[in-house]
Design an enzyme around this catalytic site. Structure first.
Site, PDB file in Angstrom:
ATOM      1  N   MET A  32      68.155   1.084  31.903  1.00 24.30           N
ATOM      2  CA  MET A  32      68.746  -0.018  31.153  1.00 24.30           C
ATOM      3  C   MET A  32      70.034   0.450  30.470  1.00 24.30           C
ATOM      4  SD  MET A  32      65.719  -2.465  29.741  1.00 24.30           S
ATOM      5  CE  MET A  32      65.168  -1.442  28.375  1.00 24.30           C
ATOM      6  N   HIS A  39      67.873  10.595  31.227  1.00 28.09           N
ATOM      7  CA  HIS A  39      68.243   9.833  32.428  1.00 28.09           C
ATOM      8  C   HIS A  39      68.933  10.734  33.448  1.00 28.09           C
ATOM      9  CE1 HIS A  39      68.425   6.389  29.396  1.00 28.09           C
ATOM     10  NE2 HIS A  39      67.531   5.979  30.268  1.00 28.09           N
ATOM     11  N   GLU A 150      58.501  10.929  32.664  1.00 28.37           N
ATOM     12  CA  GLU A 150      57.171  10.952  32.063  1.00 28.37           C
ATOM     13  C   GLU A 150      57.201  10.539  30.597  1.00 28.37           C
ATOM     14  OE1 GLU A 150      55.429  14.776  32.671  1.00 28.37           O
ATOM     15  OE2 GLU A 150      54.944  14.375  34.772  1.00 28.37           O
ATOM     16  N   ASP A 152      58.053   7.758  29.375  1.00 26.41           N
ATOM     17  CA  ASP A 152      57.353   6.468  29.397  1.00 26.41           C
ATOM     18  C   ASP A 152      56.174   6.610  30.356  1.00 26.41           C
ATOM     19  OD1 ASP A 152      59.125   4.614  27.746  1.00 26.41           O
ATOM     20  OD2 ASP A 152      60.574   5.483  29.123  1.00 26.41           O
ATOM     21  N   GLN A 155      54.329   3.488  31.649  1.00 31.34           N
ATOM     22  CA  GLN A 155      55.194   2.784  32.604  1.00 31.34           C
ATOM     23  C   GLN A 155      55.177   3.474  33.959  1.00 31.34           C
ATOM     24  OE1 GLN A 155      59.371   1.099  31.799  1.00 31.34           O
ATOM     25  NE2 GLN A 155      59.818   3.107  32.658  1.00 31.34           N
ATOM     26  N   ILE A 178      62.529  14.980  28.734  1.00 33.31           N
ATOM     27  CA  ILE A 178      63.597  15.830  28.211  1.00 33.31           C
ATOM     28  C   ILE A 178      63.678  15.599  26.704  1.00 33.31           C
ATOM     29  CG2 ILE A 178      66.037  16.439  28.352  1.00 33.31           C
ATOM     30  CD1 ILE A 178      64.434  17.020  30.886  1.00 33.31           C
ATOM     31  N   MET A 186      64.029  12.344  24.173  1.00 34.36           N
ATOM     32  CA  MET A 186      65.280  11.607  24.321  1.00 34.36           C
ATOM     33  C   MET A 186      64.990  10.155  24.697  1.00 34.36           C
ATOM     34  SD  MET A 186      67.932  14.245  26.110  1.00 34.36           S
ATOM     35  CE  MET A 186      68.390  15.750  25.268  1.00 34.36           C
ATOM     36  N   SER A 188      67.145   6.053  24.559  1.00 30.13           N
ATOM     37  CA  SER A 188      68.313   5.256  24.177  1.00 30.13           C
ATOM     38  C   SER A 188      68.145   4.681  22.783  1.00 30.13           C
ATOM     39  CB  SER A 188      68.515   4.127  25.197  1.00 30.13           C
ATOM     40  OG  SER A 188      68.711   4.654  26.500  1.00 30.13           O
TER      41      SER A 188
END
Length: 281
Positions: A32, A39, A150, A152, A155, A178, A186, A188
């Site tokens: 997103m 990411h 991992e 999330d 998810q 990470i 980490m 967003s």
């Protein structure tokens, strides 16, 4: 080299059809936006495991329960494209809402079981939104591999179940969480933390790590988790929405200390909802 930014499904599929016809493996990294090193680690894994790599950037309205959360979600497309340059990926897909949910769109993809509790319980409809948009992105990109973090963890299990159950033909690859140097996973959403909250945020992971050590040592699970919840609240978190030990894959509750398992947590701090999980045993 900056990858081309593609905004329409038709333009994207003009590329991907040729790649598939040439026998090239397409990997996709769904995001997103507001890209961080977590990411980028997925992008690196996709580059290693695929012939062609597409990074998607789409802030999916269907997975937000709170309109304010959707409005406040960071959008940094130009900066994201700059960060991706060094990976020399093949395309950045930034579809508008009309490319994902065109007029008359009236279908929802729902996953049961692994999606029902934890985030599924706290955020009703969230995983329906995830499953629906992931199905769309898988089919639009024609990917054969998809890379998810991992961080999330629930998810990741939902998307794995989705691809398997619907025969989507996409291998879902889980990649390690990470973390910042102080242990904060980490995300967003970390951009939304105030300076004071950012200092407090790593306490969540610290409490989880201590709890995991005690569980591995054989202490009673419920006692350990209760004391860890109290520790997190003492660190000025607003609440502990859940802190639970769950089985790997199925995410069924683990109360007898049977390991290996996964410890998952969600806790809001100064208005920013943080989630984390770690392996236990």
């Amino acid at each position: 080299m900056r990858a081309p930014i593609i905004r329409s499904k038709s333009e994207l599929q003009n590329l991907t059809r040729g790649w598939r016809q040439a026998g090239e493996v397409i990997g996709v990294v769904p995001t997103m936006g507001a890209l961080h090193d977590g990411h980028l680690s997925l992008v690196a894994a996709a580059k290693e495991g695929s012939d062609r790599v597409i990074v998607t950037i789409f802030v999916n309205p269907k997975q937000f329960n709170d309109p304010k959360d959707l409005e406040n979600y960071p959008r940094t497309e130009n900066e994201d494209a700059r960060k991706l340059e060094r990976f020399e990926i093949d395309a950045i897909y930034v579809p508008g809402p009309d490319q994902i949910y065109p007029e008359g769109f009236d279908t929802t993809v729902s996953v049961s079981g692994v999606a029902d509790e934890l985030e599924g319980e706290k955020r009703p409809g969230h995983f329906d939104g995830v499953a629906t948009v992931v199905t769309k992105l898988f089919t639009q990109t024609m990917a054969e591999k998809a890379f998810f973090g991992e961080k999330d963890y629930q998810q990741l299990q939902v998307v794995t179940q989705l691809s398997r159950d619907l025969d989507l033909g996409v291998e879902v690859v889980g990649c390690p969480t990470i973390r910042e140097e102080d242990g904060l996973a980490m995300s967003s959403r970390n951009l939304l933390l105030s300076d004071r909250a950012r200092v407090r945020a790593p306490r969540l992971n610290e409490a989880m790590e201590r709890a995991a050590e005690r569980i591995v040592a054989g202490e009673p699970v419920e006692t350990v988790l209760a004391e860890a919840r109290a520790e997190i609240l003492a660190a000025e978190f607003n609440d502990v929405e859940y802190l639970e030990l769950r089985s790997i894959g199925t995410l069924k509750p683990v109360t007898d200390g049977k390991l290996p398992a996964r410890l998952l947590a969600a806790a809001p701090l100064a208005g920013v909802r943080l989630i984390d999980n770690i392996a236990v045993g």
